[in-house]
Motif scaffolding. Structure first.
Motif, mmCIF file in Angstrom:
data_model
loop_
_atom_site.group_PDB
_atom_site.id
_atom_site.type_symbol
_atom_site.label_atom_id
_atom_site.label_comp_id
_atom_site.label_asym_id
_atom_site.label_seq_id
_atom_site.Cartn_x
_atom_site.Cartn_y
_atom_site.Cartn_z
ATOM 1 N N PHE A 1 0.802 -1.221 -0.158
ATOM 2 C CA PHE A 1 -0.124 -0.082 -0.022
ATOM 3 C C PHE A 1 0.877 1.312 -0.041
ATOM 4 O O PHE A 1 0.697 2.258 -0.716
ATOM 5 C CB PHE A 1 -0.857 0.079 1.090
ATOM 6 N N VAL A 2 1.998 1.186 0.885
ATOM 7 C CA VAL A 2 2.712 2.522 0.874
ATOM 8 C C VAL A 2 3.440 2.581 -0.326
ATOM 9 O O VAL A 2 3.610 3.648 -0.990
ATOM 10 C CB VAL A 2 3.713 2.311 1.977
ATOM 11 N N VAL A 3 3.965 1.687 -1.018
ATOM 12 C CA VAL A 3 4.736 1.721 -2.206
ATOM 13 C C VAL A 3 3.694 2.137 -3.364
ATOM 14 O O VAL A 3 4.227 3.049 -4.072
ATOM 15 C CB VAL A 3 5.351 0.293 -2.696
ATOM 16 N N SER A 4 2.334 1.357 -3.369
ATOM 17 C CA SER A 4 1.689 1.857 -4.419
ATOM 18 C C SER A 4 1.280 3.593 -4.106
ATOM 19 O O SER A 4 0.949 4.095 -5.199
ATOM 20 C CB SER A 4 0.146 1.196 -4.339
ATOM 21 N N LEU A 5 0.907 3.723 -3.074
ATOM 22 C CA LEU A 5 0.871 5.300 -2.870
ATOM 23 C C LEU A 5 2.015 6.251 -3.401
ATOM 24 O O LEU A 5 1.772 7.328 -4.009
ATOM 25 C CB LEU A 5 0.826 5.621 -1.453
ATOM 26 N N LEU B 1 17.103 -9.732 -11.499
ATOM 27 C CA LEU B 1 16.503 -8.803 -12.275
ATOM 28 C C LEU B 1 16.159 -7.340 -11.739
ATOM 29 O O LEU B 1 16.335 -6.387 -12.571
ATOM 30 C CB LEU B 1 14.868 -9.467 -12.510
ATOM 31 N N GLY B 2 16.425 -7.463 -10.242
ATOM 32 C CA GLY B 2 16.135 -6.197 -9.757
ATOM 33 C C GLY B 2 17.515 -5.385 -9.955
ATOM 34 O O GLY B 2 17.817 -4.291 -10.161
ATOM 35 N N VAL B 3 18.735 -6.105 -10.171
ATOM 36 C CA VAL B 3 19.930 -5.361 -10.371
ATOM 37 C C VAL B 3 19.906 -4.879 -11.779
ATOM 38 O O VAL B 3 20.361 -3.745 -11.828
ATOM 39 C CB VAL B 3 21.019 -6.649 -10.012
ATOM 40 N N GLY C 1 9.145 -14.007 -2.241
ATOM 41 C CA GLY C 1 8.974 -15.377 -3.207
ATOM 42 C C GLY C 1 10.236 -16.252 -2.994
ATOM 43 O O GLY C 1 10.242 -17.298 -3.654
ATOM 44 N N GLY C 2 11.298 -15.625 -2.511
ATOM 45 C CA GLY C 2 12.507 -16.537 -2.354
ATOM 46 C C GLY C 2 13.358 -16.476 -3.447
ATOM 47 O O GLY C 2 14.158 -17.439 -3.822
ATOM 48 N N MET D 1 8.998 -2.149 -5.244
ATOM 49 C CA MET D 1 7.969 -2.956 -5.238
ATOM 50 C C MET D 1 8.586 -4.352 -5.689
ATOM 51 O O MET D 1 8.436 -5.371 -5.188
ATOM 52 C CB MET D 1 7.029 -2.635 -6.299
ATOM 53 N N LEU D 2 9.606 -4.350 -6.929
ATOM 54 C CA LEU D 2 10.227 -5.364 -7.205
ATOM 55 C C LEU D 2 11.047 -6.288 -6.305
ATOM 56 O O LEU D 2 10.875 -7.513 -6.123
ATOM 57 C CB LEU D 2 11.085 -5.125 -8.342
ATOM 58 N N MET D 3 11.851 -5.570 -5.526
ATOM 59 C CA MET D 3 12.569 -6.238 -4.386
ATOM 60 C C MET D 3 11.780 -6.787 -3.389
ATOM 61 O O MET D 3 11.915 -7.921 -2.860
ATOM 62 C CB MET D 3 13.478 -5.249 -3.861
ATOM 63 N N ILE D 4 10.598 -6.184 -2.888
ATOM 64 C CA ILE D 4 9.616 -6.832 -2.038
ATOM 65 C C ILE D 4 9.017 -8.250 -2.428
ATOM 66 O O ILE D 4 9.010 -9.237 -1.819
ATOM 67 C CB ILE D 4 8.424 -5.770 -1.599
ATOM 68 N N ASN D 5 8.526 -8.221 -4.004
ATOM 69 C CA ASN D 5 8.325 -9.303 -4.567
ATOM 70 C C ASN D 5 9.298 -10.384 -4.358
ATOM 71 O O ASN D 5 8.858 -11.535 -4.174
ATOM 72 C CB ASN D 5 7.657 -9.107 -5.799
#
Length: 93
Positions: A3-7, A54-56, A48-49, A40-44
Motif C-alpha cells: 500500500f505504501v509503495v502503491s501510494l 532482475l532487480g539489479v 518469493g524467495g 516493489m520488485l525487491m519486495i516481491n
C-alpha cells in the motif's frame, strides 16, 4: 507494505502530470516512480524467495535513464539558458 509503495507510485505519477514547468522536476518525479517500482520488485523477490538478478538489471537501466535525463538537462540549459518548458518552445499549449 504494498500500500505504501502503491501510494508512492501514485504520488509520483501525480507529481509528474501536475508539474509542467521545469524539466528537472519532471525527471525527478520519473526517477521517484522508477525507485518505487524497484522497491516493489525487491519486495516481491524477497517474499518469493527468488534471486534479485532482475532487480539489479532494473536498477542499472534506471541509473542509465537518470544519466540520460541529466544529459538532456545540460543540453537544454546550454541551448536555452534555463530548464523551463515554456522557454524552449518544445510545448505549445
Amino acid at each position: 507494505m504494498y500500500f505504501v509503495v502503491s501510494l508512492g507510485v501514485i504520488g509520483g505519477i501525480y507529481s509528474f502530470t501536475s508539474n509542467r514547468r521545469h524539466i528537472l522536476m519532471s525527471l525527478m518525479s520519473l526517477e521517484f516512480i522508477s525507485m518505487m517500482l524497484f522497491l516493489m520488485l525487491m519486495i516481491n523477490f524477497s517474499f518469493g524467495g527468488f534471486d534479485a538478478y532482475l532487480g539489479v538489471i532494473y536498477l542499472a537501466f534506471s541509473a542509465c535513464e537518470g544519466a540520460f535525463g541529466l544529459g538532456v538537462i545540460v543540453f537544454v540549459v546550454r541551448g536555452f539558458g534555463n530548464d523551463l518548458f515554456s522557454a524552449s518552445g518544445i510545448v505549445q499549449c
